[in-house]
Design a protein around this motif. Sequence first.
Motif, mmCIF file in Angstrom:
data_model
loop_
_atom_site.group_PDB
_atom_site.id
_atom_site.type_symbol
_atom_site.label_atom_id
_atom_site.label_comp_id
_atom_site.label_asym_id
_atom_site.label_seq_id
_atom_site.Cartn_x
_atom_site.Cartn_y
_atom_site.Cartn_z
ATOM 1 N N VAL A 137 5.609 0.346 -5.346
ATOM 2 C CA VAL A 137 5.017 -0.170 -6.586
ATOM 3 C C VAL A 137 6.135 -0.352 -7.601
ATOM 4 N N GLU A 138 5.813 -1.086 -8.665
ATOM 5 C CA GLU A 138 6.772 -1.273 -9.751
ATOM 6 C C GLU A 138 6.463 -0.314 -10.893
ATOM 7 N N GLY A 139 7.382 -0.205 -11.814
ATOM 8 C CA GLY A 139 7.256 0.777 -12.877
ATOM 9 C C GLY A 139 6.139 0.507 -13.856
ATOM 10 N N ASP A 140 5.684 -0.743 -13.975
ATOM 11 C CA ASP A 140 4.623 -1.061 -14.928
ATOM 12 C C ASP A 140 3.224 -0.945 -14.320
ATOM 13 N N THR A 141 3.106 -0.315 -13.164
ATOM 14 C CA THR A 141 1.805 -0.109 -12.536
ATOM 15 C C THR A 141 1.079 1.055 -13.212
ATOM 16 N N PRO A 142 -0.207 0.900 -13.575
ATOM 17 C CA PRO A 142 -0.950 2.029 -14.159
ATOM 18 C C PRO A 142 -1.094 3.163 -13.145
ATOM 19 N N VAL A 143 -0.959 4.386 -13.625
ATOM 20 C CA VAL A 143 -1.051 5.542 -12.743
ATOM 21 C C VAL A 143 -2.442 5.647 -12.127
ATOM 22 N N GLY A 144 -3.463 5.271 -12.873
ATOM 23 C CA GLY A 144 -4.826 5.411 -12.382
ATOM 24 C C GLY A 144 -5.107 4.635 -11.116
ATOM 25 N N THR A 145 -4.391 3.528 -10.882
ATOM 26 C CA THR A 145 -4.631 2.721 -9.684
ATOM 27 C C THR A 145 -4.085 3.378 -8.418
ATOM 28 N N LEU A 146 -3.301 4.441 -8.560
ATOM 29 C CA LEU A 146 -2.670 5.072 -7.405
ATOM 30 C C LEU A 146 -3.328 6.392 -7.025
ATOM 31 N N LEU A 147 -4.372 6.805 -7.749
ATOM 32 C CA LEU A 147 -4.987 8.103 -7.481
ATOM 33 C C LEU A 147 -5.592 8.157 -6.082
ATOM 34 N N GLU A 148 -6.340 7.128 -5.720
ATOM 35 C CA GLU A 148 -6.969 7.126 -4.401
ATOM 36 C C GLU A 148 -5.925 7.142 -3.295
ATOM 37 N N ARG A 149 -4.821 6.450 -3.538
ATOM 38 C CA ARG A 149 -3.752 6.410 -2.536
ATOM 39 C C ARG A 149 -3.096 7.781 -2.370
ATOM 40 N N LEU A 150 -2.826 8.462 -3.467
ATOM 41 C CA LEU A 150 -2.195 9.770 -3.385
ATOM 42 C C LEU A 150 -3.154 10.842 -2.889
ATOM 43 N N ALA A 151 -4.455 10.571 -2.949
ATOM 44 C CA ALA A 151 -5.425 11.557 -2.470
ATOM 45 C C ALA A 151 -5.418 11.662 -0.950
ATOM 46 N N ARG A 152 -4.908 10.636 -0.269
ATOM 47 C CA ARG A 152 -4.844 10.688 1.188
ATOM 48 C C ARG A 152 -3.778 11.679 1.629
ATOM 49 N N ARG A 153 -4.054 12.373 2.701
ATOM 50 C CA ARG A 153 -3.175 13.447 3.159
ATOM 51 C C ARG A 153 -1.787 12.939 3.526
ATOM 52 N N GLU A 154 -1.746 11.750 4.143
ATOM 53 C CA GLU A 154 -0.453 11.246 4.614
ATOM 54 C C GLU A 154 0.398 10.652 3.503
ATOM 55 N N ALA A 155 -0.194 10.365 2.356
ATOM 56 C CA ALA A 155 0.553 9.742 1.256
ATOM 57 C C ALA A 155 0.982 10.817 0.271
#
Length: 412
Positions: free
Chosen positions: A311-329
């Motif tokens: 991702v780039e630096g101007d990406t909102p943090v909220g859009t990545l929550l579901e991605r980081l919730a996965r065990r492998e990420a």
Amino acid sequence: MGRRPGVDILRGAIGAGLAIFFVTFIVTLLPHSRQANIYLVSSFASTAVLLFVLPNSPLAQPWASMLGMLISAVVPILVLQIIPPPYADGLAVAAAIATMMAARALHPPAAGIALLVVLEHEAGIHLGLGFAVFPIATLTGVLIVFAMIYNRFFGISYPTRPLSSNAARDIGTRGPARTLSQRDLADLLVEFNHSANLAPADLARLLAAAEHRAAEALLAETLVRDVMTHNPVSVTPEAPLSEIVSKMTTLNVHTLPVVDSLGYYLGLVDQHDALDELFKEFDLLRRPFRFRAAPPEAEARAILHTDMQTVEGDTPVGTLLERLARREARVVPVTEAGHLTGILTRTDIMALLLKHSPEAHLKDDLESDEVAPAPPPTNAAPEAVNGAQDTQESPAKDQTVDDPVAPITPAP
């Protein structure tokens, strides 16, 4: 007052209208109702507003509605035994309100009943205790039962249920609001003079929703570059397995980014893959009969993952929550024109939330009251000061499990 959806407007208005029609029909069926002082009063319409438009209000609950109407019908009768009109008008209303509040049964429409009894007395109609029983108490009970059935049909809990011992289950939250008991919430409402406007259970749900909305707004407005760890520790594609394991062990992390000599992001090396490869090499070395030399040590390029989307630096943090919730990420690489500029971890998001927690604000307030430390000597070099700050901040990062970015100083 905030705007209400059209469905809510129609639901409340139709419910109140049907209820008044129903009690009117009851009075109409009674023979010689007017001669027996059995008639509708305007306070019933005000009561219908509370029961059908604001069913969650403490003013609309059955205890407040029934007892409030009864009190306001009986108190003016007693007042008129002592004080005649017109002095009884205001005194009867004041006494009814005071009695309702003392009985925790405040019902604003009932105050109209108190004034009505006095006005009827001035007109020569002396209402007795029978008037309090019928039509006041009886028709109020009819309105309450009708409101229970009508609101239940639309999925509205009336009467409002208090919180049980499991507040977290009642309000559906895991935030600070779930730690407040029914008594705590009631005390808050009394402290801010809202005990007549809001029920403790509704306050709990309101607090839970506000916490959820605040967290969503914080994560939606915060960009990745504001919370990511800059200049993360990385390895090159040629880094041997021993170096990878050593860095992971020293930093106490599970993931390391892989970059080339120009700083371009190539992938991630995960701790599980590194350990699997290490166990394979140990297994080869432990074999008793080996007729050939052990294979060369594996390098980062052989075990790195390239499927992790950057991702780039101007990406909102909220859009990545579901991605980081996965065990492998475990982490999210942050790049700019292909160059690795930082890494966002679960620990970074936790730090963001803790920074805006009530405990953090309280700590900041306490620290602001203390005396500020003396500034560093003016003759100290800027590099020395920055180096000291980095040395103090690094251990906190080294202790995080999922944060692979803490800078370390190589041993001499």
